[in-house]
Design a protein around this motif. Structure first.
Motif, short mmCIF file in Angstrom:
data_model
loop_
_atom_site.label_atom_id
_atom_site.label_comp_id
_atom_site.label_asym_id
_atom_site.label_seq_id
_atom_site.Cartn_x
_atom_site.Cartn_y
_atom_site.Cartn_z
N TRP A 20 -5.66 -0.81 4.40
CA TRP A 20 -5.80 -1.78 5.85
C TRP A 20 -4.71 -2.70 5.03
O TRP A 20 -4.72 -2.90 6.56
N ARG A 21 -4.41 -3.29 4.08
CA ARG A 21 -3.47 -4.00 4.18
C ARG A 21 -2.10 -3.32 4.93
O ARG A 21 -1.31 -4.32 5.36
N ALA A 22 -1.80 -2.43 4.39
CA ALA A 22 -0.53 -1.37 4.56
C ALA A 22 -0.05 -1.18 6.18
O ALA A 22 0.46 -1.53 6.77
N GLY A 23 -1.55 -0.98 7.15
CA GLY A 23 -1.90 -0.36 8.08
C GLY A 23 -2.74 -1.14 8.95
O GLY A 23 -2.44 -0.53 10.11
N GLY A 24 -3.70 -1.83 9.03
CA GLY A 24 -4.58 -2.60 10.16
C GLY A 24 -5.42 -1.36 9.57
O GLY A 24 -6.06 -0.12 9.22
N MET A 25 -6.51 -1.01 11.11
CA MET A 25 -7.13 -0.45 11.46
C MET A 25 -6.65 0.67 11.64
O MET A 25 -7.27 2.53 10.87
N GLU A 26 -5.35 1.11 11.83
CA GLU A 26 -4.82 1.98 12.05
C GLU A 26 -5.41 3.28 10.46
O GLU A 26 -4.67 4.07 10.66
#
Length: 144
Positions: A20-26
């Motif tokens: 989540w930190r690296a790519g958010g919801m995606e």
């Protein structure tokens, strides 16, 4: 606390947090099942060619294909490790089915088979004692 509430391991929660930190919801979107080995159509064409050569060509002592033998050919020839269940599904998906003998064994003695059916089978089949009032069975027929 989150892992316990969701019924998952702490490592899973940590992995989800990093994603989540690296790519958010995606970044949390599923990438599909992990390590799902499969073979391509080109590889299946090679497998069909190998199966067409027969089991003896692959070192098996008789002319019978089993799922375990097909699994071994896939592992040796295609360098892919599949479970027996996956091999079965793969073959079924491509129209293959279990083998049935195309003809009877040369050693079969039809006269002996008929004799056995007429003389031995009725004795074997009828060897049970009929249940009745004198039966030692625990369940007795209902009286009329």
């Amino acid at each position: 606390m989150i892992a316990k509430d969701l019924g998952v391991s702490v490592r899973s929660v940590e992995r989800w947090r990093r994603a989540w930190r690296a790519g958010g919801m995606e970044g949390l979107r599923s990438a599909g099942p992990a390590n799902s080995p499969t073979i391509t159509d080109a590889q299946f064409a090679v497998l069909e060619e190998e199966l067409g050569r027969g089991p003896a060509a692959h070192g098996f002592e008789d002319e019978r294909w089993t799922l375990v033998r097909v699994q071994a050919v896939i592992r040796r020839r295609l360098r892919v490790s599949l479970s027996v269940a996956t091999v079965r599904r793969l073959l079924k998906r491509h129209g293959w089915s279990w083998q049935a003998p195309a003809r009877r064994a040369l050693e079969r003695d039809e006269h002996a088979v008929e004799l056995w059916k007429k003389e031995v089978w009725p004795r074997v089949k009828g060897s049970r004692r009929p249940l009745g009032p004198g039966s030692s069975s625990r369940t007795r027929p209902a009286s009329r």
